[in-house]
Design an enzyme around this catalytic site. Structure first.
Site, PDB file in Angstrom:
ATOM      1  N   GLU A   1     -75.475  73.587  52.191  1.00 37.97           N
ATOM      2  CA  GLU A   1     -76.309  73.998  53.741  1.00 37.97           C
ATOM      3  C   GLU A   1     -75.079  74.082  54.828  1.00 37.97           C
ATOM      4  O   GLU A   1     -74.712  75.104  55.471  1.00 37.97           O
ATOM      5  CB  GLU A   1     -77.271  72.891  54.259  1.00 37.97           C
ATOM      6  CG  GLU A   1     -77.930  73.311  55.533  1.00 37.97           C
ATOM      7  CD  GLU A   1     -78.954  72.474  56.148  1.00 37.97           C
ATOM      8  OE1 GLU A   1     -79.772  72.928  56.856  1.00 37.97           O
ATOM      9  OE2 GLU A   1     -78.713  71.158  55.739  1.00 37.97           O
TER      10      GLU A   1
ATOM     11  N   ASP B   1     -78.464  70.341  49.592  1.00 37.92           N
ATOM     12  CA  ASP B   1     -78.923  70.009  50.881  1.00 37.92           C
ATOM     13  C   ASP B   1     -78.560  68.588  51.294  1.00 37.92           C
ATOM     14  O   ASP B   1     -79.363  67.554  50.479  1.00 37.92           O
ATOM     15  CB  ASP B   1     -80.123  70.320  51.106  1.00 37.92           C
ATOM     16  CG  ASP B   1     -80.922  70.329  52.611  1.00 37.92           C
ATOM     17  OD1 ASP B   1     -80.029  69.743  53.478  1.00 37.92           O
ATOM     18  OD2 ASP B   1     -81.712  70.662  53.036  1.00 37.92           O
TER      19      ASP B   1
ATOM     20  N   ILE C   1     -78.848  66.658  53.670  1.00 39.88           N
ATOM     21  CA  ILE C   1     -80.035  65.738  54.574  1.00 39.88           C
ATOM     22  C   ILE C   1     -81.101  66.782  54.790  1.00 39.88           C
ATOM     23  O   ILE C   1     -80.961  67.743  55.486  1.00 39.88           O
ATOM     24  CB  ILE C   1     -79.802  65.094  55.814  1.00 39.88           C
ATOM     25  CG1 ILE C   1     -78.407  64.187  55.551  1.00 39.88           C
ATOM     26  CG2 ILE C   1     -80.953  64.196  56.356  1.00 39.88           C
ATOM     27  CD1 ILE C   1     -77.873  63.406  56.771  1.00 39.88           C
ATOM     28  N   ASP C   2     -82.144  66.833  53.627  1.00 38.96           N
ATOM     29  CA  ASP C   2     -83.211  67.516  53.915  1.00 38.96           C
ATOM     30  C   ASP C   2     -84.332  66.822  54.531  1.00 38.96           C
ATOM     31  O   ASP C   2     -84.883  65.703  54.188  1.00 38.96           O
ATOM     32  CB  ASP C   2     -83.834  67.994  52.668  1.00 38.96           C
ATOM     33  CG  ASP C   2     -84.983  69.241  52.783  1.00 38.96           C
ATOM     34  OD1 ASP C   2     -84.727  69.875  53.589  1.00 38.96           O
ATOM     35  OD2 ASP C   2     -85.912  68.878  52.150  1.00 38.96           O
TER      36      ASP C   2
ATOM     37  N   THR D   1     -84.368  66.714  58.398  1.00 39.78           N
ATOM     38  CA  THR D   1     -83.242  66.200  59.617  1.00 39.78           C
ATOM     39  C   THR D   1     -84.034  65.880  60.927  1.00 39.78           C
ATOM     40  O   THR D   1     -83.521  64.821  61.522  1.00 39.78           O
ATOM     41  CB  THR D   1     -82.326  67.221  59.903  1.00 39.78           C
ATOM     42  OG1 THR D   1     -82.776  68.407  60.247  1.00 39.78           O
ATOM     43  CG2 THR D   1     -81.359  67.380  58.958  1.00 39.78           C
TER      44      THR D   1
ATOM     45  N   ASP E   1     -82.701  74.008  49.879  1.00 41.11           N
ATOM     46  CA  ASP E   1     -84.016  73.254  50.356  1.00 41.11           C
ATOM     47  C   ASP E   1     -84.559  73.199  49.410  1.00 41.11           C
ATOM     48  O   ASP E   1     -85.538  72.080  48.961  1.00 41.11           O
ATOM     49  CB  ASP E   1     -84.762  73.890  51.683  1.00 41.11           C
ATOM     50  CG  ASP E   1     -84.177  74.155  52.791  1.00 41.11           C
ATOM     51  OD1 ASP E   1     -83.409  72.995  53.093  1.00 41.11           O
ATOM     52  OD2 ASP E   1     -84.104  75.257  53.179  1.00 41.11           O
TER      53      ASP E   1
END
Length: 330
Positions: A81, A101, A103-104, A106, A248
């Site tokens: 990302e 990703d 940190i999915d 956020t 994602d």
């Protein structure tokens, strides 16, 4: 990257899974440290924009992940990302490619709502074949390899095969618990289209809501990866979102499919593949669906007299797309 496409065996994928699980857990430690730092920063929204802090930890996790992958698998591609946002946009090839990703979820990460995760997928021959999703706040680890099943590990317990219980029938949308998300695009066209769709999904047709399905309820976990995982687990019947990106959903697609759930793309993609004169599989995740930013996930459904589970999934998808509006993501 080598021009010769590496051949991956089942044994190779299991070895990659072990590596990826360990990587997810170390990244999870960084995520927890970042969340604690944000929560303990006084007046974070005034003195330092929370978006800047999230970006700082997003980048830190992605750099860590990319570095470890580069050392262990130097010939593999990488789609992340943060690197994508910075302008690195590699073409999708047949070569093994990690899709990450860092940190999915956020917004959850900023607020301390414990539904954020790292999502690590592997694409091979332009299709997702391996997925690891780790929520360090709850210590929930979801894993899957194509053809080898999907699993949930809670803490130090033994892995549990997904779904967690035998699939049940699903007669209609009125019986469904459906995950939806508002997304980051809050422009009038997008928010109106989604609001109208949510109204029809939840609304009571006997009380003035034209086309209302009166679903059991709508849920928002705030993380695409965890929504996919919860459908795989069986805690959600469906998940629909427009506006996601491949990082994602890549890992979640494998986990969902290996649990017996199905994934499809846009209204048009589903309609074309499911038309009577089409020989296509409406639930085959093509590169166009992987990158198409429109996703519908339906849990495993039990066979019933006169209807297989796969037929029920196709029926539910058709009913769903007759209810919601198509929207073009920004």
């Amino acid at each position: 990257m080598s021009s010769t496409v590496e051949t991956l065996t089942s044994s190779d994928l299991r070895s990659i899974l072990n590596f990826t699980v360990n990587l997810a857990r170390t990244a999870g430690t960084l995520i927890l440290e970042g969340s604690q730092a944000i929560q303990s920063t006084p007046d974070v929204n005034e003195k330092k924009n929370s978006v800047d802090l999230v970006t700082q930890y997003d980048v830190a996790v992605e750099v860590h992940v990319n570095n470890e992958i580069s050392k262990a698998y130097p010939g593999y591609g990488f789609i992340g990302e943060e690197s994508y946002s910075a302008g690195s946009r590699p073409e999708l090839t047949d070569q093994p490619t990690f899709c990450v990703d860092p940190i999915d979820g956020t917004t959850n990460f900023v607020h301390g709502f414990p539904f954020a995760c790292i999502s690590l997928g592997l694409i091979y021959q332009k299709r997702p074949v391996l997925g690891v999703i780790y929520n360090p706040f709850l210590d929930h680890l979801y894993t899957a390899i194509e053809g080898q099943g999907a699993y949930l590990t809670r803490g130090s317990s033994q892995p549990l095969k997904l779904p967690l219980a035998s699939p049940k029938p699903l007669s209609s949308l009125s019986k469904a618990l459906i995950a939806i998300e508002w997304g980051s695009d809050r422009g009038e066209a997008t928010i109106t289209g989604k609001s109208n769709s949510f109204l029809r999904l939840a609304g009571d047709p006997s009380d003035g809501i034209a086309g209302g399905r009166m679903a059991h309820s709508l849920r928002s976990l705030g993380s695409a990866a965890l929504n996919f995982s919860m459908v795989a687990q069986g805690g959600l019947d469906m998940y629909w979102e427009i506006g996601c990106w491949p990082w994602d959903v890549c890992a979640g697609i494998v986990i969902a499919q290996e649990s017996g759930a199905v994934v499809t793309g846009s209204h048009a993609a589903f309609a074309s593949a499911s038309s009577p004169d089409s020989s296509a599989d409406p639930f085959k995740v093509t590169p166009e669906i992987l990158t198409g930013r429109k996703y519908l996930v339906i849990r495993a459904i039990a066979d019933t007299p006169g209807e297989t589970g796969r037929e029920a999934q196709q029926r539910i998808a058709k009913e769903f797309y007759e209810t919601v509006e198509d929207i073009e993501p920004k």
